[in-house]
Design a protein around this motif. Structure first.
Motif, PDB file in Angstrom:
ATOM      1  N   SER A 100       0.853  -1.182   0.000  1.00 26.47           N
ATOM      2  CA  SER A 100       0.000   0.000   0.000  1.00 26.47           C
ATOM      3  C   SER A 100       0.888   1.231   0.000  1.00 26.47           C
ATOM      4  CB  SER A 100      -0.896  -0.019   1.248  1.00 26.47           C
ATOM      5  OG  SER A 100      -1.808   1.061   1.245  1.00 26.47           O
ATOM      6  N   SER A 101       0.697   2.131  -0.973  1.00 27.12           N
ATOM      7  CA  SER A 101       1.537   3.323  -1.060  1.00 27.12           C
ATOM      8  C   SER A 101       0.708   4.509  -1.527  1.00 27.12           C
ATOM      9  CB  SER A 101       2.722   3.093  -2.013  1.00 27.12           C
ATOM     10  OG  SER A 101       2.298   3.139  -3.369  1.00 27.12           O
ATOM     11  N   GLY A 102       1.248   5.716  -1.329  1.00 25.06           N
ATOM     12  CA  GLY A 102       0.552   6.900  -1.795  1.00 25.06           C
ATOM     13  C   GLY A 102       1.186   8.166  -1.262  1.00 25.06           C
ATOM     14  N   TYR A 103       0.660   9.310  -1.701  1.00 23.11           N
ATOM     15  CA  TYR A 103       1.224  10.591  -1.302  1.00 23.11           C
ATOM     16  C   TYR A 103       0.110  11.556  -0.904  1.00 23.11           C
ATOM     17  CZ  TYR A 103       0.039  11.596  -6.199  1.00 23.11           C
ATOM     18  OH  TYR A 103      -0.627  11.722  -7.397  1.00 23.11           O
ATOM     19  N   SER A 104       0.398  12.374   0.132  1.00 24.99           N
ATOM     20  CA  SER A 104      -0.524  13.373   0.650  1.00 24.99           C
ATOM     21  C   SER A 104      -1.802  12.686   1.137  1.00 24.99           C
ATOM     22  CB  SER A 104      -0.796  14.440  -0.413  1.00 24.99           C
ATOM     23  OG  SER A 104      -1.409  15.572   0.161  1.00 24.99           O
ATOM     24  N   MET A 105      -2.985  13.044   0.594  1.00 23.18           N
ATOM     25  CA  MET A 105      -4.184  12.295   0.949  1.00 23.18           C
ATOM     26  C   MET A 105      -3.979  10.816   0.658  1.00 23.18           C
ATOM     27  SD  MET A 105      -8.123  12.492  -0.529  1.00 23.18           S
ATOM     28  CE  MET A 105      -7.716  11.573  -2.044  1.00 23.18           C
ATOM     29  N   GLY A 106      -3.268  10.523  -0.422  1.00 16.31           N
ATOM     30  CA  GLY A 106      -2.981   9.140  -0.762  1.00 16.31           C
ATOM     31  C   GLY A 106      -2.057   8.466   0.240  1.00 16.31           C
ATOM     32  N   GLY A 107      -1.205   9.250   0.916  1.00 14.39           N
ATOM     33  CA  GLY A 107      -0.385   8.694   1.988  1.00 14.39           C
ATOM     34  C   GLY A 107      -1.241   8.301   3.166  1.00 14.39           C
ATOM     35  N   GLN A 108      -2.206   9.172   3.516  1.00 16.93           N
ATOM     36  CA  GLN A 108      -3.170   8.818   4.560  1.00 16.93           C
ATOM     37  C   GLN A 108      -3.948   7.581   4.140  1.00 16.93           C
ATOM     38  OE1 GLN A 108      -6.658   9.388   3.811  1.00 16.93           O
ATOM     39  NE2 GLN A 108      -7.563   8.988   5.824  1.00 16.93           N
ATOM     40  N   ALA A 109      -4.370   7.540   2.884  1.00 14.62           N
ATOM     41  CA  ALA A 109      -5.124   6.392   2.379  1.00 14.62           C
ATOM     42  C   ALA A 109      -4.296   5.114   2.449  1.00 14.62           C
ATOM     43  CB  ALA A 109      -5.568   6.659   0.942  1.00 14.62           C
ATOM     44  N   ALA A 110      -3.028   5.219   2.068  1.00 17.42           N
ATOM     45  CA  ALA A 110      -2.157   4.038   2.089  1.00 17.42           C
ATOM     46  C   ALA A 110      -2.029   3.478   3.500  1.00 17.42           C
ATOM     47  CB  ALA A 110      -0.781   4.393   1.532  1.00 17.42           C
ATOM     48  N   LEU A 111      -1.846   4.370   4.468  1.00 16.65           N
ATOM     49  CA  LEU A 111      -1.717   3.932   5.858  1.00 16.65           C
ATOM     50  C   LEU A 111      -3.023   3.345   6.376  1.00 16.65           C
ATOM     51  CD1 LEU A 111       0.375   6.967   7.117  1.00 16.65           C
ATOM     52  CD2 LEU A 111       1.158   4.584   7.119  1.00 16.65           C
ATOM     53  N   MET A 112      -4.138   4.005   6.105  1.00 16.99           N
ATOM     54  CA  MET A 112      -5.415   3.525   6.615  1.00 16.99           C
ATOM     55  C   MET A 112      -5.869   2.245   5.926  1.00 16.99           C
ATOM     56  SD  MET A 112      -6.046   5.393   9.137  1.00 16.99           S
ATOM     57  CE  MET A 112      -7.517   4.453   9.481  1.00 16.99           C
ATOM     58  N   TYR A 113      -5.484   2.058   4.661  1.00 16.97           N
ATOM     59  CA  TYR A 113      -5.906   0.832   3.970  1.00 16.97           C
ATOM     60  C   TYR A 113      -5.252  -0.402   4.587  1.00 16.97           C
ATOM     61  CZ  TYR A 113      -7.424  -2.375   0.366  1.00 16.97           C
ATOM     62  OH  TYR A 113      -8.008  -3.439  -0.291  1.00 16.97           O
ATOM     63  N   PRO A 167      -4.270   8.184  10.752  1.00  7.80           N
ATOM     64  CA  PRO A 167      -3.251   7.203  11.131  1.00  7.80           C
ATOM     65  C   PRO A 167      -2.653   7.445  12.505  1.00  7.80           C
ATOM     66  CG  PRO A 167      -2.979   7.831   8.836  1.00  7.80           C
ATOM     67  CD  PRO A 167      -4.038   8.731   9.395  1.00  7.80           C
ATOM     68  N   LEU A 168      -2.496   8.707  12.888  1.00  6.64           N
ATOM     69  CA  LEU A 168      -1.914   9.022  14.184  1.00  6.64           C
ATOM     70  C   LEU A 168      -2.748   8.436  15.322  1.00  6.64           C
ATOM     71  CD1 LEU A 168       0.212  10.553  15.884  1.00  6.64           C
ATOM     72  CD2 LEU A 168      -1.290  12.559  15.761  1.00  6.64           C
ATOM     73  N   PHE A 169      -4.063   8.548  15.215  1.00  7.78           N
ATOM     74  CA  PHE A 169      -4.944   8.078  16.281  1.00  7.78           C
ATOM     75  C   PHE A 169      -5.204   6.573  16.220  1.00  7.78           C
ATOM     76  CE2 PHE A 169      -6.429  12.596  15.793  1.00  7.78           C
ATOM     77  CZ  PHE A 169      -5.840  13.045  16.964  1.00  7.78           C
ATOM     78  N   ARG A 170      -4.834   5.939  15.107  1.00  9.43           N
ATOM     79  CA  ARG A 170      -5.054   4.494  14.964  1.00  9.43           C
ATOM     80  C   ARG A 170      -3.738   3.724  14.953  1.00  9.43           C
ATOM     81  NH1 ARG A 170     -10.209   3.467  12.798  1.00  9.43           N
ATOM     82  NH2 ARG A 170      -9.869   1.351  13.612  1.00  9.43           N
ATOM     83  N   ALA A 171      -2.658   4.380  15.336  1.00 10.81           N
ATOM     84  CA  ALA A 171      -1.330   3.778  15.217  1.00 10.81           C
ATOM     85  C   ALA A 171      -1.232   2.412  15.898  1.00 10.81           C
ATOM     86  CB  ALA A 171      -0.274   4.731  15.783  1.00 10.81           C
ATOM     87  N   GLU A 172      -1.802   2.287  17.083  1.00 10.31           N
ATOM     88  CA  GLU A 172      -1.707   1.020  17.806  1.00 10.31           C
ATOM     89  C   GLU A 172      -2.351  -0.128  17.050  1.00 10.31           C
ATOM     90  OE1 GLU A 172      -3.070   1.211  21.799  1.00 10.31           O
ATOM     91  OE2 GLU A 172      -1.846   2.962  22.322  1.00 10.31           O
ATOM     92  N   GLU A 173      -3.327   0.186  16.193  1.00 10.69           N
ATOM     93  CA  GLU A 173      -4.058  -0.851  15.457  1.00 10.69           C
ATOM     94  C   GLU A 173      -3.438  -1.185  14.107  1.00 10.69           C
ATOM     95  OE1 GLU A 173      -8.473  -0.091  15.700  1.00 10.69           O
ATOM     96  OE2 GLU A 173      -7.684   1.803  16.490  1.00 10.69           O
ATOM     97  N   LEU A 174      -2.527  -0.340  13.621  1.00 11.58           N
ATOM     98  CA  LEU A 174      -1.927  -0.591  12.315  1.00 11.58           C
ATOM     99  C   LEU A 174      -1.095  -1.874  12.366  1.00 11.58           C
ATOM    100  CD1 LEU A 174      -0.811   2.992  11.236  1.00 11.58           C
ATOM    101  CD2 LEU A 174      -2.889   1.763  10.623  1.00 11.58           C
ATOM    102  N   ARG A 202       5.223   8.134  17.278  1.00 13.84           N
ATOM    103  CA  ARG A 202       4.280   7.218  17.930  1.00 13.84           C
ATOM    104  C   ARG A 202       4.514   5.777  17.485  1.00 13.84           C
ATOM    105  NH1 ARG A 202       2.374   5.155  22.037  1.00 13.84           N
ATOM    106  NH2 ARG A 202       0.242   4.356  21.951  1.00 13.84           N
ATOM    107  N   MET A 203       4.739   5.579  16.209  1.00 10.63           N
ATOM    108  CA  MET A 203       4.961   4.218  15.709  1.00 10.63           C
ATOM    109  C   MET A 203       6.232   3.622  16.301  1.00 10.63           C
ATOM    110  SD  MET A 203       2.517   3.174  13.619  1.00 10.63           S
ATOM    111  CE  MET A 203       3.096   2.154  12.241  1.00 10.63           C
TER     112      MET A 203
END
Length: 245
Positions: A100-113, A167-174, A202-203
């Motif tokens: 999973s990869s991406g940039y800007s909003m896509g970076g957020q998307a990559a992390l959340m996916y 991603p910051l608030f969901r780091a523990e779940e990633l 945090r990570m």
């Protein structure tokens, strides 16, 4: 899942940009690249990255998710269907690594996916990622309308939805997988001290495997340092012979 519907192989060009014809029929890895805010292009010519990844037997896929999606429920479902369609169309075994990869909003998307998607992710790369949607809401004048558009129909309040997709608030779940984050010191659109610095810290507190590249003169998502670019390409390709940066 779209009422059980998958995208037919002959129609996949309508739903993503992919380099399936350039991999020689031997796909060793699949890389999703999620796009930044407002990107609506449907490229009809291969990029240098697409060509190189094809030569390295990496299937490179740009999902055509909505340009204000912020990996909301619709974007997750769309991407899940697309990935399943690609794997079936190419008869890929389930063990083929998915990045999973991406940039800007896509970076957020990559992390959340990596967390919200229905497919196991092997590694994640994010360039200039938005990591705190609550802070980003106030960061630029053009952002609030996009976040309201993405999450107005969510099950919780807007504030709850922003935290749930940060991603910051969901780091523990990633998932515990390799991560590579790139953020530039000259970025004035997604400030690294607000987003990537806090997320990486945090990570690492959580003991995660995170590589962090911080080019001081890099602006928003556009990598100009060749060494950083090579490290990024090698990372998404799973190449152990990496370039030090």
């Amino acid at each position: 899942m779209l009422n059980g519907r998958l995208f037919p192989k002959e129609e996949l060009d309508r739903y993503c940009r992919w380099n399936g014809g350039r991999t020689g029929g031997n796909v060793k890895r699949v890389v999703l690249e999620f796009q930044g805010l407002n990107r609506v292009e449907m490229p009809d010519q291969p990029s240098p990255l697409e060509l190189e990844l094809g030569e390295r037997h990496v299937l490179y896929v740009i999902p055509y998710t909505a340009p204000w999606s912020w990996m909301n429920r619709s974007a997750v479902i769309y991407t899940d269907v697309l990935v399943e369609s690609l794997f079936r169309a190419l008869d890929l075994p389930s063990e083929v690594p998915l990045v999973s990869s991406g940039y800007s909003m896509g970076g957020q998307a990559a992390l959340m996916y990596t967390l919200l998607g229905g497919h196991r992710i092997s590694a994640c790369y994010a360039n200039s990622p938005v990591c705190d949607l609550t802070a980003h809401f106030q960061e630029r004048e053009d952002i609030p309308r996009t976040l309201v558009n993405a999450f107005a129909c969510g099950p919780g309040s807007l504030e709850a939805e922003l935290e749930a997709h940060s991603p910051l608030f969901r780091a523990e779940e990633l998932p515990d997988i390799p991560y590579m984050i790139v953020a530039g010191g000259a970025d004035r659109q997604v400030h690294k001290n607000v987003h990537s610095d806090r997320f990486v810290s945090r990570m690492r507190e959580l003991g995660r495997n995170v590589r962090y590249c911080e080019p001081a003169d890099m602006k928003h998502w556009q990598i100009t340092d060749y060494q950083v670019y090579r490290a990024y390409v090698n990372f998404i390709c799973g190449d152990a012979q990496d370039v030090a940066v």
